[in-house]
Structure formats: C-alpha cells, structure tokens
Motif scaffolding. Structure first.
Motif, short mmCIF file in Angstrom:
data_model
loop_
_atom_site.label_atom_id
_atom_site.label_comp_id
_atom_site.label_asym_id
_atom_site.label_seq_id
_atom_site.Cartn_x
_atom_site.Cartn_y
_atom_site.Cartn_z
N ALA A 259 0.81 -1.22 0.00
CA ALA A 259 0.00 0.00 0.00
C ALA A 259 0.84 1.27 0.00
O ALA A 259 0.38 2.31 -0.47
N ILE A 260 2.06 1.22 0.54
CA ILE A 260 2.92 2.40 0.55
C ILE A 260 3.62 2.48 -0.80
O ILE A 260 4.29 1.52 -1.22
N PRO A 261 3.50 3.60 -1.52
CA PRO A 261 4.00 3.67 -2.90
C PRO A 261 5.47 3.35 -3.07
O PRO A 261 5.86 2.71 -4.05
N ASN A 262 6.31 3.80 -2.15
CA ASN A 262 7.76 3.63 -2.33
C ASN A 262 8.32 2.73 -1.23
O ASN A 262 9.21 3.12 -0.48
N ALA A 263 7.76 1.51 -1.15
CA ALA A 263 8.14 0.59 -0.07
C ALA A 263 8.86 -0.63 -0.62
O ALA A 263 8.60 -1.09 -1.73
N ARG A 264 9.77 -1.13 0.18
CA ARG A 264 10.54 -2.34 -0.13
C ARG A 264 10.31 -3.34 0.99
O ARG A 264 10.49 -3.02 2.17
N LEU A 265 9.90 -4.54 0.65
CA LEU A 265 9.62 -5.58 1.64
C LEU A 265 10.76 -6.59 1.67
O LEU A 265 11.20 -7.08 0.64
N GLU A 266 11.23 -6.90 2.87
CA GLU A 266 12.26 -7.92 3.07
C GLU A 266 11.77 -8.93 4.09
O GLU A 266 11.49 -8.58 5.24
N ILE A 267 11.65 -10.18 3.68
CA ILE A 267 11.23 -11.26 4.57
C ILE A 267 12.46 -12.05 5.00
O ILE A 267 13.24 -12.51 4.17
N PHE A 268 12.61 -12.21 6.30
CA PHE A 268 13.75 -12.93 6.88
C PHE A 268 13.32 -14.36 7.18
O PHE A 268 12.53 -14.61 8.08
N GLU A 269 13.85 -15.29 6.39
CA GLU A 269 13.35 -16.66 6.40
C GLU A 269 13.67 -17.44 7.66
O GLU A 269 13.02 -18.45 7.95
N LEU A 270 14.66 -17.01 8.43
CA LEU A 270 15.05 -17.74 9.65
C LEU A 270 14.71 -16.96 10.91
O LEU A 270 15.27 -17.22 11.97
N SER A 271 13.78 -16.02 10.81
CA SER A 271 13.48 -15.14 11.93
C SER A 271 12.06 -15.30 12.44
O SER A 271 11.14 -15.69 11.71
N GLY A 272 11.90 -14.95 13.74
CA GLY A 272 10.59 -14.82 14.34
C GLY A 272 10.22 -13.34 14.39
O GLY A 272 10.26 -12.65 13.38
N HIS A 273 9.89 -12.85 15.59
CA HIS A 273 9.43 -11.47 15.75
C HIS A 273 10.57 -10.46 15.77
O HIS A 273 10.33 -9.26 15.79
N SER A 274 11.81 -10.93 15.74
CA SER A 274 12.94 -10.00 15.87
C SER A 274 14.08 -10.35 14.92
O SER A 274 15.11 -10.89 15.33
N PRO A 275 13.97 -10.02 13.63
CA PRO A 275 15.07 -10.27 12.69
C PRO A 275 16.41 -9.67 13.11
O PRO A 275 17.45 -10.29 12.83
N PRO A 276 16.47 -8.50 13.77
CA PRO A 276 17.79 -7.97 14.16
C PRO A 276 18.57 -8.91 15.06
O PRO A 276 19.81 -8.93 15.02
N SER A 277 17.88 -9.68 15.91
CA SER A 277 18.60 -10.63 16.76
C SER A 277 18.63 -12.03 16.17
O SER A 277 19.59 -12.78 16.38
N ASP A 278 17.62 -12.39 15.37
CA ASP A 278 17.58 -13.73 14.78
C ASP A 278 18.55 -13.87 13.60
O ASP A 278 19.16 -14.92 13.42
N GLU A 279 18.66 -12.83 12.79
CA GLU A 279 19.57 -12.83 11.63
C GLU A 279 20.30 -11.49 11.57
O GLU A 279 20.08 -10.69 10.66
N PRO A 280 21.18 -11.23 12.54
CA PRO A 280 21.79 -9.90 12.65
C PRO A 280 22.62 -9.48 11.44
O PRO A 280 22.57 -8.32 11.03
N GLU A 281 23.38 -10.40 10.87
CA GLU A 281 24.21 -10.01 9.72
C GLU A 281 23.35 -9.63 8.52
O GLU A 281 23.63 -8.63 7.84
N LYS A 282 22.31 -10.40 8.26
CA LYS A 282 21.42 -10.07 7.16
C LYS A 282 20.70 -8.76 7.43
O LYS A 282 20.53 -7.93 6.53
N PHE A 283 20.26 -8.56 8.67
CA PHE A 283 19.57 -7.33 9.03
C PHE A 283 20.45 -6.12 8.74
O PHE A 283 20.01 -5.14 8.11
#
Length: 295
Positions: A259-283
C-alpha cells in the motif's frame, strides 16, 4: 552533547521526563539523525533499538529512548499515539534536526506509521519491523496464534486480558508475557534453541508496567487502523518481517508494503518477531543497503 554516546533526561512540554540516549553524537551535530522506537509499551526499553541500530553510529546520530510509561522514563500519561508522536517531535527539535529517519519495531511501528501520516514532510526514510496496520484485527490474530500454538502452554484468560489491555496488575502483565516468550523466536525445527540469540524485544532491564500496556491495547488499538491512509506515505520505506513471526505475521507486512507507494519488503526466512537478533548479519546488510540506495 559532545560525547560519542550520551545519555540525557529530556523534559517534555507537560513536564514528563524521558530517558534518552544518542549514539554517534558529534560535536557539530552534522550527522543525519535516525530515531528508533522500541515496541512493547510498558515492557520494552531503548535497549532494543540500541542493539538493532547501534552499529550505524559511525554514520548517523542514532537517538533511542524509553517512551513515556516504559523503562526509566516517567510513568505518566497520557499513553496515546498523539502524545507519543508529540514526544518524538520534541526530541527531533531537541536534537536539532529538521528532517530525520524514523524506525519503529512492533508497537513502535504503529507509532511510526501514525507519525509518517501526520508529519511525512519531516521524514527522509521510514523503517518498519514486524508490525501491522489494523489494530482491530492484529491483536486478535496474535492471540489466536498463541492459543493454537503447540510451543507454549498458557493461561487462556490471562492471555485474553493481556491482548485486550485488561491485565489485573503488573504481576499479571509480567506472567502473561513470560509464558509466551518462546513464540517470539523462530521454531526449533528452523533454528535450534542453542543457536538462537536473545530477542532484542526483551534486552536490557525489563520492567513490567501494566498501565501502559493496558492503555495501548484497550484504548489505542481499537482506534488504530491506517490501512486506507498508507498510500499517503511518500517517503522511502523499508518493511522487515520474520517469516516465523506469529505476533505480526508476514501478511501484515505485505499489506503495508503493497500500500505504501515507495516501499521495499524484506522477509527474513530464519526469523521470528525479531530479525535484528535472529539474523543480525542479514539485518545489517539489508538496512545498510536501503539507507545507501534510498536515502
């Protein structure tokens, strides 16, 4: 504010004092400003965004703070989105920035979305992590996922109180959160527990304050529905979500990003509610790429 890392008490226009930290502060204040909002009102603290965004301190002034009603900030309301947004505005001016980048995680994402709609001209960029745009349905989905999960055994009535904002007291709030902690992390068949990191949502000194949580979910959530206004957000936006997030599932982030015109979506396949701690290098890689290419 001359040190590289400064902690301050900043007084709002109504006298409430907020605990604020700036990472990467330079004496001239020449670095661009990034303000990051923590989630879980009445529970989470600035430790969450500090852990997630602190690595950017060499390029940005990263401002993190305990929202009113959380952490070391005053436990004085009102605990409303409008008041929390006004607090952000006061901190922006205090930091001496006309424009800035805003990041919001989980409940902080709700505040960030409302801010972007109200003050979009102030934003250079928007970063949303594991959040939703519909406060009527979001908590119900989270509760349904908790009650049907085989990973946690909960007191059903207590969970209903937690997600409806009717916790009996601070202890009831604490017990409600503690019994669902496993659902915030990726399932063990995806990432074995011994390989999992502590969720940034609960880093730092945790203090349970049920009045903030109750106001957030009993008063704010029924009124929060920005789906029809997402198209108004023109700033470059990064939407991040964990594939195994059962609190704010992937579909919620897809709805926002579509819905946001200039948005980029990134799904972290090995993460739960916290990608920064679940996949820190990818984040860090995804975030740095977004900031370099879009801001």
């Amino acid at each position: 504010m001359a040190d590289n890392k400064t902690t301050s008490t900043v007084t709002m226009d109504d006298g409430v004092r907020l605990n604020v930290k700036i990472l990467g502060q330079d004496s001239a204040g020449s670095k661009p400003l990034l303000i990051s909002l923590h989630g879980a009102p009445g529970l989470s603290t600035l430790a969450e965004p500090e852990a997630s965004f602190g690595y950017l301190a060499n390029l940005y002034r990263v401002l993190v703070f305990d929202a009113r009603g959380s952490g070391a900030s005053d436990k004085i309301g009102p605990f409303t989105h409008d008041r929390w947004i006004e607090d952000i505005e006061i901190l922006r001016k205090w930091a001496g920035a006309e424009t800035f980048i805003l990041a919001g995680a989980s409940y902080g994402g709700f505040i960030a979305l409302d801010y972007a709609i109200k003050h979009g001209d102030r934003l250079q960029g928007l970063i949303l992590r594991d959040t939703w745009a519909n406060g009527k349905v979001g908590p119900m989905n989270a509760l349904a996922n908790i009650l049907t999960s085989n990973r946690v055994k909960v007191d059903v009535a207590r969970q209903v109180r937690l997600w409806s904002g009717t916790s009996l007291n601070d202890q009831d709030h604490a017990e409600g959160v503690q019994e669902i902690l496993p659902i915030f992390t990726p399932p063990p068949e995806i990432v074995p527990p011994k390989e999992q990191n502590e969720s940034t949502e609960f880093q730092g000194s945790v203090e349970f304050y049920s009045a903030t949580q109750n106001a957030a979910f009993s008063e704010n959530m029924p009124r929060f529905d920005v789906r029809h206004r997402l198209k108004e957000i023109k700033t470059p936006t990064l939407v991040i979500v964990g594939r195994h997030d059962y609190i704010a599932p992937v579909a919620c982030s897809e709805e926002i990003a579509n819905a946001i015109p200039n948005a980029r979506l990134e799904i972290f396949e090995l993460s739960g509610h916290s990608p920064p701690s679940d996949e820190p290098e990818k984040f860090e890689r995804i975030l740095s790429s977004f900031l370099k290419s879009e801001i």
